[in-house]
Design an enzyme around this catalytic site. Structure first.
Site, PDB file in Angstrom:
ATOM      1  N   TRP A  48      29.592  32.026  35.538  1.00 44.54           N
ATOM      2  CA  TRP A  48      30.729  31.105  35.452  1.00 44.54           C
ATOM      3  C   TRP A  48      31.801  31.725  34.576  1.00 44.54           C
ATOM      4  CZ3 TRP A  48      31.168  25.958  32.299  1.00 44.54           C
ATOM      5  CH2 TRP A  48      32.432  25.392  32.542  1.00 44.54           C
ATOM      6  N   ARG A  49      32.907  32.107  35.195  1.00 45.03           N
ATOM      7  CA  ARG A  49      34.063  32.627  34.458  1.00 45.03           C
ATOM      8  C   ARG A  49      34.876  31.439  33.939  1.00 45.03           C
ATOM      9  NH1 ARG A  49      36.441  37.654  35.027  1.00 45.03           N
ATOM     10  NH2 ARG A  49      38.147  36.595  33.970  1.00 45.03           N
ATOM     11  N   ARG A  83      36.162  35.135  29.360  1.00 50.11           N
ATOM     12  CA  ARG A  83      36.739  36.461  29.241  1.00 50.11           C
ATOM     13  C   ARG A  83      38.133  36.333  28.621  1.00 50.11           C
ATOM     14  NH1 ARG A  83      33.914  39.209  28.739  1.00 50.11           N
ATOM     15  NH2 ARG A  83      32.865  39.577  30.730  1.00 50.11           N
ATOM     16  N   GLU A  87      40.808  41.397  27.574  1.00 53.95           N
ATOM     17  CA  GLU A  87      39.757  42.095  28.327  1.00 53.95           C
ATOM     18  C   GLU A  87      39.737  41.680  29.792  1.00 53.95           C
ATOM     19  OE1 GLU A  87      36.135  43.199  26.761  1.00 53.95           O
ATOM     20  OE2 GLU A  87      36.854  43.418  24.716  1.00 53.95           O
ATOM     21  N   HIS A 144      35.381  45.711  27.949  1.00 49.03           N
ATOM     22  CA  HIS A 144      36.143  46.034  29.155  1.00 49.03           C
ATOM     23  C   HIS A 144      37.416  46.771  28.778  1.00 49.03           C
ATOM     24  CE1 HIS A 144      33.619  42.593  30.080  1.00 49.03           C
ATOM     25  NE2 HIS A 144      33.700  42.923  31.355  1.00 49.03           N
ATOM     26  N   LYS A 171      26.877  45.920  28.172  1.00 48.16           N
ATOM     27  CA  LYS A 171      27.794  46.015  29.310  1.00 48.16           C
ATOM     28  C   LYS A 171      29.094  46.731  28.936  1.00 48.16           C
ATOM     29  CE  LYS A 171      30.500  43.323  32.622  1.00 48.16           C
ATOM     30  NZ  LYS A 171      31.110  42.011  32.941  1.00 48.16           N
ATOM     31  N   ARG A 213      29.464  50.697  41.491  1.00 43.78           N
ATOM     32  CA  ARG A 213      28.894  49.372  41.739  1.00 43.78           C
ATOM     33  C   ARG A 213      27.690  49.432  42.680  1.00 43.78           C
ATOM     34  NH1 ARG A 213      32.228  45.313  39.929  1.00 43.78           N
ATOM     35  NH2 ARG A 213      34.388  45.890  39.431  1.00 43.78           N
ATOM     36  N   SER A 232      36.498  38.554  40.457  1.00 45.64           N
ATOM     37  CA  SER A 232      36.813  38.390  39.038  1.00 45.64           C
ATOM     38  C   SER A 232      37.228  39.697  38.392  1.00 45.64           C
ATOM     39  CB  SER A 232      35.610  37.796  38.301  1.00 45.64           C
ATOM     40  OG  SER A 232      34.503  38.668  38.363  1.00 45.64           O
ATOM     41  N   GLN A 236      35.311  44.624  43.418  1.00 42.58           N
ATOM     42  CA  GLN A 236      34.081  43.927  43.803  1.00 42.58           C
ATOM     43  C   GLN A 236      33.936  43.882  45.323  1.00 42.58           C
ATOM     44  OE1 GLN A 236      34.267  40.146  41.793  1.00 42.58           O
ATOM     45  NE2 GLN A 236      33.693  41.022  39.822  1.00 42.58           N
TER      46      GLN A 236
END
Length: 256
Positions: A48-49, A83, A87, A144, A171, A213, A232, A236
Site C-alpha cells: 500500500w503506497r 514514500r 524519494e 531510492h 532495499k 527486475r 509506482s 515496472q
C-alpha cells in the site's frame, strides 16, 4: 547464502523472486477494489503506497483502510509504505509526522512489513525497528535515488548500513543513465551477498533497468515489483509477463 524470511504464506529468499503489486488509489473504496483484484492476479505480496492516499494524515482513516485491506487480501502479506517526496513519493511529511504515522501503523499490527526510509535518520529508523519487532512486524529499510546510480561501493555501503541498523529486508533502487549503471547495481547486489544473509530488494528503475527486475534469482534480489493499476515506479512490468519470465529463469537455474 540468503536466510529465507517467511511472512504469512510467502517466503522471501527462496527460489524465484516474489512478486509485489503496489496499491496506488487515492480513496479507500478504490484501494479495496484494487486489493480484491490483485488477490486474484497472482501477486505474492501487496504494497500500500499510502503517500497516494488522500487521507493519509488522518490516522483513523489509515487504520480503517488497513483493516479492510487485511480482509480483502485473505492472508496475502501487506507492506505499508509512505514514500516521501524526495524519494519519489507523492506527498511530504515532516520527520516527526513520518515517524508518528509509521509508529501508528506498526501498533495496529495490520501491516506485515513496513517500509522505512534509510535517510529518515538513525534515531527514527531504530525506534521503528524496535516497535515493529515487539509486534511481529518486519521492517524494510529502503533507499531510492531517482537522479542517478551511485558507484558500486556506495550501493554496498548503503545496504551495509541498513543491515547494521537492524532492518529485516534491505532495499535499494537507483536510476540508470546508461547500461554500465545497471551493471553497477547488479554487481553491488551480487557482492552484498558476501556481507549479509538478510533478504535484499534491489532494482535499477526505468527502461534500462528492466533486466534488474527479472534477474533477482541470479544476482540476489528476492522481490520484484509488478505494475498494477498504476506503476509506482518507472520500469515496472505487468504481473502476467513477470510470472512468465521468472518461471523461465527459475527452470533454467534449477540445480545450479
Amino acid at each position: 547464502m540468503t536466510e529465507a524470511l517467511t511472512v504469512k504464506n510467502v517466503t522471501l529468499g527462496e527460489g524465484k523472486p516474489c512478486i509485489c503489486i503496489p496499491l496506488t488509489s487515492s480513496t479507500k473504496e478504490a484501494l479495496i477494489k484494487e486489493a480484491e483484484r490483485y488477490q486474484q492476479e497472482g501477486a505474492d505480496i501487496v504494497e500500500w503506497r499510502a503517500d497516494m492516499f488522500e487521507e493519509v494524515e488522518n490516522h483513523k482513516a489509515v487504520e480503517q483502510v488497513l483493516t479492510e485491506l487485511a480482509a480483502a487480501l485473505k492472508g496475502m502479506p501487506l507492506i505499508f509504505t509512505f514514500r516521501s517526496h524526495q524519494e519519489g513519493g507523492e506527498k511530504e511529511l515532516s520527520k516527526a509526522d513520518y515517524a508518528s504515522l509509521n509508529q501508528f501503523v506498526i501498533e495496529t499490527e495490520l501491516a506485515d512489513l513496513v517500509d522505512v526510509e534509510f535517510y529518515q535518520g538513525e534515531e527514527t529508523v531504530k525506534k521503528l525497528i524496535s516497535a515493529a519487532h515487539q509486534r511481529n512486524t518486519y521492517i524494510i529499510i529502503s533507499n531510492h535515488d531517482f537522479q542517478k546510480t551511485p558507484p558500486k561501493s556506495e550501493i554496498v555501503n548503503r545496504l551495509n548500513q541498513a543491515d547494521k541498523l537492524g532492518g529485516d529486508v534491505l532495499k535499494v533502487a537507483v536510476m540508470p543513465k546508461e547500461t554500465d549503471d545497471v551493471l553497477e547495481l547488479l554487481t553491488a547486489t551480487n557482492e552484498m551477498k558476501k556481507h549479509t544473509k538478510k533478504p535484499m530488494i534491489t532494482m535499477a528503475m526505468g527502461p534500462l533497468g528492466v533486466i534488474s527486475r527479472l534477474s533477482g534469482q541470479v544476482f540476489g534480489s528476492v522481490l520484484t515489483f509488478g505494475a498494477g493499476e498504476k506503476a509506482s515506479a518507472p520500469g515496472q512490468i505487468p504481473v502476467g509477463e513477470l510470472h512468465h519470465v521468472l518461471d523461465v529463469i527459475d527452470k533454467s537455474t534449477a540445480g545450479k
